[in-house]
Design a protein around this motif. Structure first.
Motif, PDB file in Angstrom:
ATOM      1  N   LEU A  31      52.776   6.098  32.622  1.00 44.79           N
ATOM      2  CA  LEU A  31      51.333   5.564  33.005  1.00 44.79           C
ATOM      3  C   LEU A  31      51.363   4.218  33.681  1.00 44.79           C
ATOM      4  CD1 LEU A  31      48.226   6.409  33.279  1.00 44.79           C
ATOM      5  CD2 LEU A  31      48.139   5.314  30.984  1.00 44.79           C
ATOM      6  N   PHE A  32      51.951   3.244  33.108  1.00 42.01           N
ATOM      7  CA  PHE A  32      52.134   2.040  33.746  1.00 42.01           C
ATOM      8  C   PHE A  32      52.799   1.881  34.916  1.00 42.01           C
ATOM      9  CE2 PHE A  32      51.254   0.421  29.217  1.00 42.01           C
ATOM     10  CZ  PHE A  32      50.155  -0.281  29.519  1.00 42.01           C
ATOM     11  N   ALA A  33      53.825   2.634  35.129  1.00 38.76           N
ATOM     12  CA  ALA A  33      54.616   2.886  36.373  1.00 38.76           C
ATOM     13  C   ALA A  33      53.677   3.483  37.610  1.00 38.76           C
ATOM     14  CB  ALA A  33      55.855   3.719  36.176  1.00 38.76           C
ATOM     15  N   GLY A  34      52.919   4.442  37.133  1.00 39.71           N
ATOM     16  CA  GLY A  34      51.621   4.944  38.165  1.00 39.71           C
ATOM     17  C   GLY A  34      50.861   4.000  38.678  1.00 39.71           C
ATOM     18  N   CYS A  35      50.560   3.101  37.537  1.00 39.81           N
ATOM     19  CA  CYS A  35      49.490   2.020  37.811  1.00 39.81           C
ATOM     20  C   CYS A  35      50.326   0.833  38.748  1.00 39.81           C
ATOM     21  CB  CYS A  35      49.005   1.320  36.570  1.00 39.81           C
ATOM     22  SG  CYS A  35      48.085   2.307  35.428  1.00 39.81           S
ATOM     23  N   LEU A  36      51.488   0.695  38.663  1.00 42.48           N
ATOM     24  CA  LEU A  36      51.878  -0.154  39.546  1.00 42.48           C
ATOM     25  C   LEU A  36      52.123   0.345  40.889  1.00 42.48           C
ATOM     26  CD1 LEU A  36      54.985  -1.611  37.376  1.00 42.48           C
ATOM     27  CD2 LEU A  36      52.955  -2.668  38.005  1.00 42.48           C
TER      28      LEU A  36
ATOM     29  N   VAL B 238      60.040  -2.903  52.363  1.00 44.82           N
ATOM     30  CA  VAL B 238      58.982  -3.400  51.401  1.00 44.82           C
ATOM     31  C   VAL B 238      58.743  -2.002  50.367  1.00 44.82           C
ATOM     32  CG1 VAL B 238      56.331  -3.945  51.138  1.00 44.82           C
ATOM     33  CG2 VAL B 238      57.702  -4.820  52.994  1.00 44.82           C
ATOM     34  N   ARG B 239      58.664  -0.820  51.207  1.00 49.77           N
ATOM     35  CA  ARG B 239      58.375   0.308  50.342  1.00 49.77           C
ATOM     36  C   ARG B 239      59.664   0.674  49.127  1.00 49.77           C
ATOM     37  NH1 ARG B 239      57.610   4.096  55.321  1.00 49.77           N
ATOM     38  NH2 ARG B 239      55.418   4.103  55.754  1.00 49.77           N
TER      39      ARG B 239
ATOM     40  N   GLY C 134      47.929  -5.205  46.457  1.00 47.28           N
ATOM     41  CA  GLY C 134      48.476  -6.551  46.606  1.00 47.28           C
ATOM     42  C   GLY C 134      49.085  -6.983  47.783  1.00 47.28           C
ATOM     43  N   LEU C 135      49.921  -5.998  48.300  1.00 45.25           N
ATOM     44  CA  LEU C 135      50.788  -6.249  49.408  1.00 45.25           C
ATOM     45  C   LEU C 135      49.990  -5.768  50.935  1.00 45.25           C
ATOM     46  CD1 LEU C 135      54.191  -4.755  48.107  1.00 45.25           C
ATOM     47  CD2 LEU C 135      53.451  -7.160  48.473  1.00 45.25           C
TER      48      LEU C 135
END
Length: 259
Positions: free
Chosen positions: A59-64, A82-83, A71-72
């Protein structure tokens, strides 16, 4: 109940009479391999009983994955470097969380005390935890990479190179990270400042395998970012981590893992 489960499994392996009754399928394998499989089984059972930790990391990885575009900016994400850099930032986040809890399920249930007081070879315990941790990281990387391809609009022509390059890089990166993490976890296990010492030792040492993984991944598409080293040199660095730290852990297992 959880302690009983672990106690039952470990007694099943350590008790000679019970071990003999496990049948011909167990006896035909070397004892090291049997213990190695056993560690992977109880580690898998630990994760299954604590599904929230696996889903929480995902879930946290999905939020990132969702936050990086904000942000970018969408224009920056049109660049492949960048990807790919964003993907490796998330992979590092996943690896750090899992390494931090490498031995935690067994410690919390006191199963590690059972294991260390048994006849089990220390090397089998260490190598088993390394392999399971690497597979656990991979199990999170697969769905994260799938969503990354969709959300970051990765071009179809890059997907073939993506599979050919990132898949083997991820496998070796996971093994190198897990072997280093196991070694650092054992070194800091009895320290009063474990939460401080573990990241201080882990992240600087891990920077080599991370840089190698990122540099080799940047070759996808038209992006080449190898720095001062050639592709062969980065592959050598990447491959050296699992070999070096697993060998060190194997040789020093009796010193690192004590009751």
């Amino acid at each position: 109940m959880e302690l009983g489960f672990y106690g039952y499994l470990i007694l099943e392996v350590t008790n000679k009479n019970t071990f003999e009754r496990l049948g011909e399928n167990l006896r035909k394998y070397p004892s090291f391999f049997t213990y190695f499989i056993f560690i992977n089984k109880i580690s898998c059972r630990s994760i299954w009983m604590r599904k929230a930790s696996w889903f929480g990391t995902l879930l946290f990885a999905g939020c990132l994955l969702i936050l990086f575009p904000f942000g970018l900016g969408t224009e920056a994400l049109q660049r492949n470097d960048v990807r790919i850099g964003s993907l490796w930032i998330i992979n590092e986040f996943i690896a750090a969380l899992i390494i931090g809890r490498m031995f935690s399920p067994e410690q919390e249930s006191f199963a590690l005390d059972y294991i260390l007081s048994s006849r089990m070879p220390r090397a089998a315990l260490l190598v088993g935890k390394i392999s399971f941790t690497a597979l656990q990281i991979l199990s999170l990387q697969i769905p994260v990479t799938f969503f990354w391809i969709i959300l970051y609009n990765v071009q179809t022509e890059i997907l073939i190179e993506l599979l050919k390059t990132i898949v083997p890089i991820s496998l070796i990166f996971n093994l190198g990270t897990a072997s280093l993490g196991a070694l650092v976890s054992c070194l800091t296990a009895r320290s009063l400042a474990k939460e401080i010492l573990q990241p201080m030792l882990f992240f600087p040492l891990q920077s080599g395998v991370l840089l190698a993984a990122v540099s080799l991944s940047m070759q996808i598409g038209d992006n080449v970012l190898l720095g001062a080293f050639s592709s062969t040199a980065w592959w050598t660095v990447l491959s050296a981590y699992p070999i070096l730290f697993t060998a060190m852990g194997f040789l020093l297992s009796n010193v690192l893992l004590q009751e």
